[in-house]
Design a protein around this motif. Structure first.
Motif, PDB file in Angstrom:
ATOM      1  N   THR A   1       3.505  10.721 -54.341  1.00 52.51           N
ATOM      2  CA  THR A   1       4.069  11.079 -53.042  1.00 52.51           C
ATOM      3  C   THR A   1       3.551  12.433 -52.582  1.00 52.51           C
ATOM      4  OG1 THR A   1       6.067   9.802 -53.445  1.00 52.51           O
ATOM      5  CG2 THR A   1       6.211  11.504 -51.769  1.00 52.51           C
ATOM      6  N   ASN A   2       2.723  12.389 -51.581  1.00 55.62           N
ATOM      7  CA  ASN A   2       2.373  13.562 -50.777  1.00 55.62           C
ATOM      8  C   ASN A   2       1.806  13.025 -49.478  1.00 55.62           C
ATOM      9  OD1 ASN A   2      -0.583  13.649 -50.654  1.00 55.62           O
ATOM     10  ND2 ASN A   2      -0.549  14.241 -52.809  1.00 55.62           N
ATOM     11  N   THR A   3       2.007  13.773 -48.435  1.00 56.94           N
ATOM     12  CA  THR A   3       1.668  13.307 -47.094  1.00 56.94           C
ATOM     13  C   THR A   3       0.200  12.915 -46.983  1.00 56.94           C
ATOM     14  OG1 THR A   3       3.388  14.732 -46.208  1.00 56.94           O
ATOM     15  CG2 THR A   3       1.776  13.924 -44.645  1.00 56.94           C
TER      16      THR A   3
ATOM     17  N   THR B   1       6.366   1.803 -46.103  1.00 54.19           N
ATOM     18  CA  THR B   1       6.354   2.724 -47.234  1.00 54.19           C
ATOM     19  C   THR B   1       7.762   2.856 -47.804  1.00 54.19           C
ATOM     20  OG1 THR B   1       6.697   4.650 -45.815  1.00 54.19           O
ATOM     21  CG2 THR B   1       4.419   4.079 -46.322  1.00 54.19           C
ATOM     22  N   THR B   2       7.828   2.971 -49.127  1.00 52.21           N
ATOM     23  CA  THR B   2       9.105   3.139 -49.815  1.00 52.21           C
ATOM     24  C   THR B   2       8.919   4.137 -50.943  1.00 52.21           C
ATOM     25  OG1 THR B   2       9.598   0.804 -49.392  1.00 52.21           O
ATOM     26  CG2 THR B   2      10.972   1.930 -51.014  1.00 52.21           C
ATOM     27  N   LYS B   3       9.726   5.193 -50.943  1.00 53.78           N
ATOM     28  CA  LYS B   3       9.659   6.177 -52.022  1.00 53.78           C
ATOM     29  C   LYS B   3      10.384   5.658 -53.250  1.00 53.78           C
ATOM     30  CE  LYS B   3       9.124  10.563 -49.654  1.00 53.78           C
ATOM     31  NZ  LYS B   3       9.685  11.888 -49.404  1.00 53.78           N
ATOM     32  N   SER B   4       9.882   6.059 -54.424  1.00 46.97           N
ATOM     33  CA  SER B   4      10.542   5.691 -55.673  1.00 46.97           C
ATOM     34  C   SER B   4      11.869   6.445 -55.778  1.00 46.97           C
ATOM     35  CB  SER B   4       9.656   6.042 -56.867  1.00 46.97           C
ATOM     36  OG  SER B   4       9.489   7.452 -56.964  1.00 46.97           O
ATOM     37  N   LYS B   5      12.684   6.014 -56.715  1.00 47.23           N
ATOM     38  CA  LYS B   5      14.000   6.624 -56.900  1.00 47.23           C
ATOM     39  C   LYS B   5      13.884   8.135 -57.136  1.00 47.23           C
ATOM     40  CE  LYS B   5      17.172   4.260 -59.210  1.00 47.23           C
ATOM     41  NZ  LYS B   5      17.963   3.700 -60.328  1.00 47.23           N
ATOM     42  N   THR B   6      12.885   8.540 -57.904  1.00 47.75           N
ATOM     43  CA  THR B   6      12.705   9.960 -58.202  1.00 47.75           C
ATOM     44  C   THR B   6      11.943  10.700 -57.109  1.00 47.75           C
ATOM     45  OG1 THR B   6      10.621   9.579 -59.362  1.00 47.75           O
ATOM     46  CG2 THR B   6      12.655   9.502 -60.685  1.00 47.75           C
ATOM     47  N   GLY B   7      11.276   9.949 -56.211  1.00 43.71           N
ATOM     48  CA  GLY B   7      10.514  10.561 -55.135  1.00 43.71           C
ATOM     49  C   GLY B   7       9.111  10.978 -55.539  1.00 43.71           C
ATOM     50  N   LYS B   8       8.728  10.728 -56.792  1.00 37.74           N
ATOM     51  CA  LYS B   8       7.403  11.139 -57.254  1.00 37.74           C
ATOM     52  C   LYS B   8       6.299  10.228 -56.740  1.00 37.74           C
ATOM     53  CE  LYS B   8       8.840  13.306 -61.579  1.00 37.74           C
ATOM     54  NZ  LYS B   8       8.695  13.278 -63.045  1.00 37.74           N
TER      55      LYS B   8
ATOM     56  N   THR C   1       5.185   6.785 -53.991  1.00 37.96           N
ATOM     57  CA  THR C   1       5.495   6.016 -52.795  1.00 37.96           C
ATOM     58  C   THR C   1       4.747   4.695 -52.856  1.00 37.96           C
ATOM     59  OG1 THR C   1       5.850   7.999 -51.464  1.00 37.96           O
ATOM     60  CG2 THR C   1       5.370   5.967 -50.265  1.00 37.96           C
TER      61      THR C   1
END
Length: 98
Positions: free
Chosen positions: A38-40, A59-66, A68
């Protein structure tokens, strides 16, 4: 001389092309699925790659946000166009193609 990693990649894409040609009537709607750190910049590179192709991108982020997940529904002309897109996006650091 090609490295072993390059040979493995070439063989993988050759097998994928054969499977796509056997299982799909072209042109066809194709679902690409990727997981990227995950980074833009990573997400925009994937999205920009499908710009002007009429793609539907989710797009869907993972639970931890690390990470996508990026799903792309797009009309592709043939199996080689699919392979070319995978090769183009393989340059994104940390990308996983599903």
């Amino acid at each position: 001389m090609a490295t072993e990693k390059e040979n493995e990649a070439r063989e993988f894409y050759e097998r994928l092309k054969k499977e796509l040609d056997l299982s799909t009537s072209w042109p066809s709607l194709y679902l690409f699925k990727f997981i990227v750190p995950t980074n833009t910049e990573n997400i925009l590179r994937v999205q920009d790659s499908f710009d002007c192709l009429g793609a539907v991108i989710k797009t869907t982020k993972s639970k931890t946000g690390k990470f996508t997940s990026v799903s792309v529904d797009v009309q592709m002309k043939n199996s080689q166009e699919v392979i070319d897109k995978y090769i183009e996006l393989s340059t994104i650091e940390g990308i996983i193609s599903l």
